[in-house]
Write an enzyme that holds these catalytic residues in place. Structure first.
Site, PDB file in Angstrom:
ATOM      1  N   SER A 203      43.755 -21.339   8.495  1.00  0.00           N
ATOM      2  CA  SER A 203      42.862 -21.874   9.524  1.00  0.00           C
ATOM      3  C   SER A 203      41.955 -22.967   8.973  1.00  0.00           C
ATOM      4  CB  SER A 203      42.020 -20.750  10.145  1.00  0.00           C
ATOM      5  OG  SER A 203      41.224 -20.121   9.163  1.00  0.00           O
TER       6      SER A 203
ATOM      7  N   THR B 202      32.102 -33.086  55.452  1.00  0.00           N
ATOM      8  CA  THR B 202      32.727 -31.770  55.306  1.00  0.00           C
ATOM      9  C   THR B 202      34.203 -32.020  55.626  1.00  0.00           C
ATOM     10  OG1 THR B 202      32.429 -31.130  57.615  1.00  0.00           O
ATOM     11  CG2 THR B 202      30.641 -30.557  56.106  1.00  0.00           C
ATOM     12  N   HIS B 203      35.079 -31.319  54.943  1.00  0.00           N
ATOM     13  CA  HIS B 203      36.530 -31.557  55.102  1.00  0.00           C
ATOM     14  C   HIS B 203      36.898 -33.022  54.826  1.00  0.00           C
ATOM     15  CE1 HIS B 203      36.516 -27.681  57.369  1.00  0.00           C
ATOM     16  NE2 HIS B 203      35.368 -28.159  57.816  1.00  0.00           N
TER      17      HIS B 203
ATOM     18  N   LYS C 259      39.053 -20.599  17.350  1.00  0.00           N
ATOM     19  CA  LYS C 259      38.488 -21.876  16.901  1.00  0.00           C
ATOM     20  C   LYS C 259      38.939 -23.054  17.753  1.00  0.00           C
ATOM     21  CE  LYS C 259      36.922 -19.749  13.194  1.00  0.00           C
ATOM     22  NZ  LYS C 259      37.582 -18.465  13.556  1.00  0.00           N
TER      23      LYS C 259
ATOM     24  N   ASN D  37      41.376 -49.698  38.335  1.00  0.00           N
ATOM     25  CA  ASN D  37      41.531 -48.247  38.418  1.00  0.00           C
ATOM     26  C   ASN D  37      40.383 -47.495  37.740  1.00  0.00           C
ATOM     27  OD1 ASN D  37      44.023 -48.582  39.719  1.00  0.00           O
ATOM     28  ND2 ASN D  37      45.095 -48.755  37.746  1.00  0.00           N
TER      29      ASN D  37
ATOM     30  N   SER E  59      46.289 -52.826  35.909  1.00  0.00           N
ATOM     31  CA  SER E  59      47.678 -52.416  35.893  1.00  0.00           C
ATOM     32  C   SER E  59      48.488 -53.460  35.142  1.00  0.00           C
ATOM     33  CB  SER E  59      48.191 -52.289  37.329  1.00  0.00           C
ATOM     34  OG  SER E  59      49.599 -52.436  37.358  1.00  0.00           O
TER      35      SER E  59
ATOM     36  N   LYS F  19      44.844 -54.753  40.596  1.00  0.00           N
ATOM     37  CA  LYS F  19      44.347 -53.383  40.458  1.00  0.00           C
ATOM     38  C   LYS F  19      43.081 -53.270  39.628  1.00  0.00           C
ATOM     39  CE  LYS F  19      46.622 -49.841  41.214  1.00  0.00           C
ATOM     40  NZ  LYS F  19      46.181 -48.805  42.142  1.00  0.00           N
TER      41      LYS F  19
ATOM     42  N   GLN G  17      41.082 -15.289  14.950  1.00  0.00           N
ATOM     43  CA  GLN G  17      41.044 -16.607  14.321  1.00  0.00           C
ATOM     44  C   GLN G  17      41.410 -17.705  15.323  1.00  0.00           C
ATOM     45  OE1 GLN G  17      42.550 -17.142  10.207  1.00  0.00           O
ATOM     46  NE2 GLN G  17      44.142 -18.392  11.121  1.00  0.00           N
TER      47      GLN G  17
ATOM     48  N   ASN H  50      34.617 -11.116   7.705  1.00  0.00           N
ATOM     49  CA  ASN H  50      34.403 -10.717   9.104  1.00  0.00           C
ATOM     50  C   ASN H  50      32.963 -10.952   9.554  1.00  0.00           C
ATOM     51  OD1 ASN H  50      37.006  -9.965   8.790  1.00  0.00           O
ATOM     52  ND2 ASN H  50      36.696  -7.771   9.141  1.00  0.00           N
TER      53      ASN H  50
ATOM     54  N   GLU I 185      39.004 -40.466  36.171  1.00  0.00           N
ATOM     55  CA  GLU I 185      40.228 -39.650  36.223  1.00  0.00           C
ATOM     56  C   GLU I 185      40.377 -38.816  34.958  1.00  0.00           C
ATOM     57  OE1 GLU I 185      42.920 -42.565  39.070  1.00  0.00           O
ATOM     58  OE2 GLU I 185      42.982 -42.809  36.916  1.00  0.00           O
TER      59      GLU I 185
ATOM     60  N   TYR J  13      37.709  -6.154  13.874  1.00  0.00           N
ATOM     61  CA  TYR J  13      38.295  -7.475  13.645  1.00  0.00           C
ATOM     62  C   TYR J  13      39.814  -7.402  13.653  1.00  0.00           C
ATOM     63  CZ  TYR J  13      39.655 -11.920  11.626  1.00  0.00           C
ATOM     64  OH  TYR J  13      40.250 -13.138  11.432  1.00  0.00           O
TER      65      TYR J  13
HETATM   66  N1  ARG Z   1      39.908 -17.195   9.048  1.00  0.00           N
HETATM   67  C1  ARG Z   1      39.486 -15.948   9.584  1.00  0.00           C
HETATM   68  C2  ARG Z   1      39.011 -16.122  11.035  1.00  0.00           C
HETATM   69  O1  ARG Z   1      38.650 -17.195  11.390  1.00  0.00           O
HETATM   70  C3  ARG Z   1      38.352 -15.404   8.784  1.00  0.00           C
HETATM   71  C4  ARG Z   1      38.249 -13.930   8.822  1.00  0.00           C
HETATM   72  C5  ARG Z   1      39.368 -13.318   8.057  1.00  0.00           C
HETATM   73  N2  ARG Z   1      39.189 -11.905   7.976  1.00  0.00           N
HETATM   74  C6  ARG Z   1      40.199 -11.067   7.681  1.00  0.00           C
HETATM   75  N3  ARG Z   1      39.935  -9.825   7.650  1.00  0.00           N
HETATM   76  N4  ARG Z   1      41.408 -11.521   7.473  1.00  0.00           N
HETATM   77  O2  ARG Z   1      39.027 -15.209  11.821  1.00  0.00           O
END
Ligand code: ARG
Length: 461
Positions: free
Chosen positions: A22, A155-156, A325, A285, A277, A283, A322, A110, A290, A317
């Site tokens: 990660s 409205t509508h 993110k 736009n 365009s 055009k 993970q 964790n 959008e 956990y």
């Molecule tokens: N990269 C992990 C995450 O973002 C960190 C925590 C990892 N913990 C574990 N017990 N493997 O969740």
């Protein structure tokens, strides 16, 4: 480098390394990781788990690493690790040697990742709130400049009743203000320290969590180690706040796309935020709008992705987590970019007041004002509605606009009408009857504008 090698004898497949890393995403946490580690080392020293000299050495290493990272935007280029926490520990070891091996005494990734996630959520909500305030400021100043402009309310998507342009803009002020307060609520709830929770059960080392919370700027210590290591509510709340704000932005963008289309022509968008365009030379736009509308989809998707990821996970956990993110960073980034784009589009767009004013009148949006005038004079509303409707129908058949009606025509149309009621052919007259709190009367709107400004002022503080 692995943080957990002892139990294993077999080789890890590089395929799995690549699949599970990660670092490519959570490298954005690097400064949080360094900050939390630094505070944690202090706490370990205070608890006499680390000798002052060891703590000093690790601390100096973390500081040096922070300077290096801050001084080099490309610090992560060519680096690889399981995650940012692993990278920091490995790099620290290279800097300060064996001392680094005591860094993670009594803590787990964790509680570490939970802490960094909360720090990120706190910062992101704050900077999104600032971007919202900037947009709100732009909306209020537009509303002030065009305080007397009238447009048809719909409205509508059918002309309904005339409203003040300022009143219309203040509707978005309300929506975006709620988004701001949602972000603030999210921040208040996220403001708890996970460190000390360990992997799930609470650390056995006597660190002072209250002091650590203070050091890291958390309002309080999380009450339950099982909860806080398994909880991703701050991410979910931020994603929901982002999604709803994007929804508001998307509706606003859609309005402006419609109002700037040649059929409406109320507003002209700045060239700077429009495109042409490659084929059709005439055009212009509204791509900026959008894209705001379009980015809504991926932010909703992010909220959904997190929900589905978290649903049914057993305590505490799980590595699934993970996957929080990508949605987290993407939603915050997209909203941030969209808010900024919305602000500059508002600031640079030009309103052509005569066009919406004519539309408000000529679309017969004043019909309700005629019916209400009859009802005020004692005609039952059922009858008043019918009379005004018949007047509209006969006008449409005769190609007659409201301005073509004289007082004499009106009284001749039906005995219930009085000459005085002819004033309601002009939208501005009907607006004066809407001075109720929250309504579109000029005095009510001017009061609402002042109140909006005062709210913005207190928000900026
Ligand atoms: N990269 C992990 C995450 O973002 C960190 C925590 C990892 N913990 C574990 N017990 N493997 O969740």
């Amino acid at each position: 480098m692995k943080l957990w090698g002892g139990r294993f004898s077999g080789r890890r497949d590089p395929l799995f390394e690549k699949f599970s890393e990660s670092f490519s995403l959570d490298q954005r946490f690097v400064l949080y990781d360094l900050r939390v580690n630094l505070a944690y080392v202090k706490a370990l020293a205070e608890a006499r788990v680390l000798q002052p000299r060891e703590a000093g050495r690790i601390g100096a290493g973390l500081e040096a690493l922070r300077r290096e990272v801050q001084g080099n935007p490309g610090w992560a280029n060519g680096q690889s690790a399981e995650d940012v926490h692993t990278w920091v520990e490995a790099t620290l070891e290279r800097l300060v040697g064996d001392a680094a091996r005591k860094l993670r005494t009594g803590r787990s990734r964790n509680d570490l990742v939970a802490t960094e996630m909360r720090l990120y959520v706190k910062d992101a909500t704050l900077s999104l709130e600032r971007a919202l305030v900037a947009l709100l400021t732009a909306l209020v100043s537009k509303a002030q400049v065009h305080a007397h402009v009238v447009l048809p309310g719909y409205t509508h998507l059918q002309p309904a009743q005339p409203i003040l342009f300022a009143h219309y803009l203040l509707a978005y002020f309300e929506m975006f203000s709620r988004d701001g307060s949602r972000l603030r609520d999210c921040r208040v709830r996220a403001d708890e320290l996970p460190m000390g929770a360990g992997a799930l059960a609470g650390t056995t080392f006597p660190i002072n969590r209250e002091r650590l919370a203070k050091e890291l700027g958390f309002a309080r210590v999380a009450r339950n180690s099982v909860d806080v290591t398994s909880d991703r509510d701050p991410v979910a709340e931020l994603l929901f706040a982002c999604a709803l704000c994007m929804l508001h932005l998307s509706r606003w963008a859609e309005d402006l796309i419609i109002y700037s289309s040649p059929g409406f022509g109320f507003v002209e968008l700045a060239d700077a935020y429009s495109t042409g365009s490659s084929l059709m030379p005439q055009k212009k736009n509204p791509d900026s709008l959008e894209l705001i509308r379009g980015k809504c989809g991926r932010v909703f998707g992010s909220l959904n992705a997190l929900f589905v990821t978290m649903k049914g996970l057993p305590m505490t956990y799980n590595r699934d987590m993970q996957e929080d993110k990508e949605p987290l960073f993407d939603a915050a980034d997209q909203l941030d970019g969209s808010l900024e784009m919305a602000r500059v589009v508002v600031e640079s767009a030009k309103l052509n007041p005569a066009v919406p004013a004519a539309a408000a009148e000529e679309s017969w949006a004043i019909a309700t004002d005629l019916a209400d005038a009859l009802a005020r004079a004692g005609t039952p509303f059922h009858r008043a509605h019918q009379l005004a409707g018949q007047l509209v129908l006969s006008s449409l058949r005769a190609g007659k606009k409201p301005a073509d009606w004289t007082a004499e025509d009106l009284t001749a149309f039906a005995p219930e009408f009085t000459a005085e009621m002819a004033r309601y052919f002009r939208p501005a007259e009907g607006l004066k009857t809407r001075e109720i709190t929250g309504g579109s009367g000029p005095a009510a709107v001017s009061k609402a504008l002042d109140a909006a400004e005062a709210r913005l002022e207190s928000w900026r503080r």
